[in-house]
Design a protein around this motif. Structure first.
Motif, PDB file in Angstrom:
ATOM      1  N   ARG A  90      -6.989  -0.403   8.579  1.00  0.00           N
ATOM      2  CA  ARG A  90      -8.171   0.015   7.808  1.00  0.00           C
ATOM      3  C   ARG A  90      -7.807   0.987   6.680  1.00  0.00           C
ATOM      4  NH1 ARG A  90      -8.484   2.091  12.794  1.00  0.00           N
ATOM      5  NH2 ARG A  90      -8.206   4.356  13.042  1.00  0.00           N
ATOM      6  N   ILE A 103      -4.400  -6.159   3.105  1.00  0.00           N
ATOM      7  CA  ILE A 103      -5.098  -7.170   3.914  1.00  0.00           C
ATOM      8  C   ILE A 103      -5.017  -8.570   3.305  1.00  0.00           C
ATOM      9  CG2 ILE A 103      -7.375  -7.879   4.804  1.00  0.00           C
ATOM     10  CD1 ILE A 103      -7.881  -4.853   5.369  1.00  0.00           C
ATOM     11  N   SER A 138       0.836  -1.204   0.000  1.00  0.00           N
ATOM     12  CA  SER A 138       0.000   0.000   0.000  1.00  0.00           C
ATOM     13  C   SER A 138       0.867   1.249   0.000  1.00  0.00           C
ATOM     14  CB  SER A 138      -0.917   0.010   1.225  1.00  0.00           C
ATOM     15  OG  SER A 138      -0.156   0.118   2.412  1.00  0.00           O
ATOM     16  N   ILE A 144     -12.261 -12.710   1.853  1.00  0.00           N
ATOM     17  CA  ILE A 144     -11.374 -11.578   1.554  1.00  0.00           C
ATOM     18  C   ILE A 144     -12.162 -10.273   1.605  1.00  0.00           C
ATOM     19  CG2 ILE A 144     -10.047 -10.440  -0.281  1.00  0.00           C
ATOM     20  CD1 ILE A 144      -8.425 -12.610   1.026  1.00  0.00           C
ATOM     21  N   LYS A 145     -13.372 -10.307   1.029  1.00  0.00           N
ATOM     22  CA  LYS A 145     -14.226  -9.112   1.049  1.00  0.00           C
ATOM     23  C   LYS A 145     -14.608  -8.746   2.482  1.00  0.00           C
ATOM     24  CE  LYS A 145     -18.601  -7.259  -0.671  1.00  0.00           C
ATOM     25  NZ  LYS A 145     -19.893  -7.569  -1.331  1.00  0.00           N
ATOM     26  N   ILE A 185      -6.059  -1.210   2.909  1.00  0.00           N
ATOM     27  CA  ILE A 185      -6.968  -2.271   2.451  1.00  0.00           C
ATOM     28  C   ILE A 185      -6.282  -3.237   1.485  1.00  0.00           C
ATOM     29  CG2 ILE A 185      -9.096  -2.714   1.139  1.00  0.00           C
ATOM     30  CD1 ILE A 185     -10.235  -0.155   2.419  1.00  0.00           C
ATOM     31  N   VAL A 186      -5.437  -2.710   0.579  1.00  0.00           N
ATOM     32  CA  VAL A 186      -4.789  -3.587  -0.413  1.00  0.00           C
ATOM     33  C   VAL A 186      -3.807  -4.552   0.245  1.00  0.00           C
ATOM     34  CG1 VAL A 186      -5.036  -1.943  -2.311  1.00  0.00           C
ATOM     35  CG2 VAL A 186      -2.943  -1.916  -0.941  1.00  0.00           C
ATOM     36  N   GLN A 189     -11.699  -7.111   4.164  1.00  0.00           N
ATOM     37  CA  GLN A 189     -11.387  -5.774   3.651  1.00  0.00           C
ATOM     38  C   GLN A 189     -12.425  -4.717   4.044  1.00  0.00           C
ATOM     39  OE1 GLN A 189     -10.538  -6.836  -0.590  1.00  0.00           O
ATOM     40  NE2 GLN A 189      -8.560  -5.889  -0.189  1.00  0.00           N
ATOM     41  N   THR A 190     -13.597  -5.154   4.469  1.00  0.00           N
ATOM     42  CA  THR A 190     -14.632  -4.191   4.861  1.00  0.00           C
ATOM     43  C   THR A 190     -14.712  -4.000   6.383  1.00  0.00           C
ATOM     44  OG1 THR A 190     -16.284  -5.965   4.766  1.00  0.00           O
ATOM     45  CG2 THR A 190     -16.087  -4.557   2.822  1.00  0.00           C
TER      46      THR A 190
END
Length: 333
Positions: free
Chosen positions: A202, A208, A34, A235-236, A205-206, A239-240
């Protein structure tokens, strides 16, 4: 006397080095690509070769000690000791003794002479984690070490000279601590020569999925599992999530998921922020709706239809409730 002093110091160094060998940290464990992480690593490369004091700022679990070790390994002092101490883990009455050492009989319980961490770090680097927890009465003594490179052991008036590079870390806003009279302003200016802010997870994100895959490989080896990949849905989910505990929390969640996994594809359970993290924080309408529906479903033992079903309590059609559950990804555990 000189021989006895060297013998005491060598014994202390041996004890400390045995503890350090047990450490799992290495520069290779700073993982990600990131922009926020790359900027922090660029700052590390800028300051590492210089003997400047560094202040690492970041939330709990962001990996501040890894950054401290990275600075040390890239420095000209990398072949000298790296000594770490967490100011929050020691009782206030023992911190001075740990940092500066004491003579036999200096206080009740001091049955033998002890070399302090600053003396052990002579020629090398000392890392003071959670510096905001250092008692106010000791901060002047630390300031003197930074300014003059000298201090006295407890119970001995003889001044000891040291050449140490200092790296400090905090998860608190030190300027706010100064306003509350908990931290010295002059010490802050001495520490804040080259600040490096480490971004919370947070904001990365990339990174994670990369970190999650790294931890899966680690726990595959440790737990004798053979997980090949993480499901796209998981994964989603990862990332959230807001990650109040940052990378340390991610590591714990992946370990738990690996332990209960029986297949080759890892699925992570639905994540919820701890109650203490929710206080005084606004949530989106979707988050509030999701939590309320889950509470009602738990009360009805996950029954949707019928006179005792959740749809009746929520005053909506059962099909509408099922649709909302799908959209909000609510599933019976």
């Amino acid at each position: 006397k000189e021989i006895n002093h060297l013998k005491t110091q060598l014994e202390a160094e041996n004890i400390y080095l045995k503890e350090e060998i047990k450490s799992d940290y290495s520069f290779n464990e700073i993982i990600g690509k990131s922009e926020a992480l790359m900027h922090s690593l660029y700052r590390v490369e800028q300051v590492a070769p210089i003997n400047t004091t560094v202040l690492l700022e970041g939330e709990t679990g962001t990996g501040k000690e890894l950054f401290a070790r990275a600075i040390y390994k890239l420095s000209k002092r990398s072949n000298k000791p790296f000594v770490s101490i967490n100011c929050a883990t020691l009782p206030s009455g023992l911190i001075e003794s740990e940092l500066f050492g004491h003579e036999k009989g200096a206080f009740t319980g001091a049955v033998q002479k002890q070399i302090g961490r600053f003396e052990l770090a002579n020629g090398g680097t000392i890392f003071l984690d959670e510096i905001s927890e250092l008692p106010i009465e000791l901060q002047s003594k630390l300031l003197r070490v930074i300014q003059e490179g000298e201090f006295e052991r407890l119970g001995n008036p003889k001044t000891i000279k040291v050449d140490v590079r200092l790296i400090a870390a905090t998860n608190k806003n030190l300027e706010e601590q100064i306003e509350q009279k908990l931290f010295r302003k002059d010490l802050f200016y001495r520490l804040n020569v080259f600040p490096i802010t480490i971004a919370p997870l947070r904001d990365r994100i990339v990174d994670i999925p990369i970190l999650a895959e790294y931890f899966v490989k680690q726990f595959n080896h440790k737990l004798g599992k053979n997980i090949k990949k993480i499901s796209k849905k998981s994964i989603k989910e990862l990332q959230t999530y807001s990650w109040p505990g940052n990378i340390r929390e991610l590591e714990n969640i992946i370990e738990r998921a690996v332990i209960i996994s029986s297949g080759s594809v890892l699925t992570v359970e639905q994540l919820h922020n701890p109650n203490f993290e929710k206080k005084n924080k606004f949530q989106s309408l979707a988050e509030n709706e999701q939590q309320y529906i889950i509470k009602v479903l738990e009360k009805t033992l996950w029954r949707v239809e019928g006179s005792e079903g959740a749809a009746i309590i929520l005053d909506i059609n059962p099909d509408t409730l099922r649709s909302r559950m799908r959209k909000l990804e609510i599933k019976k555990p």
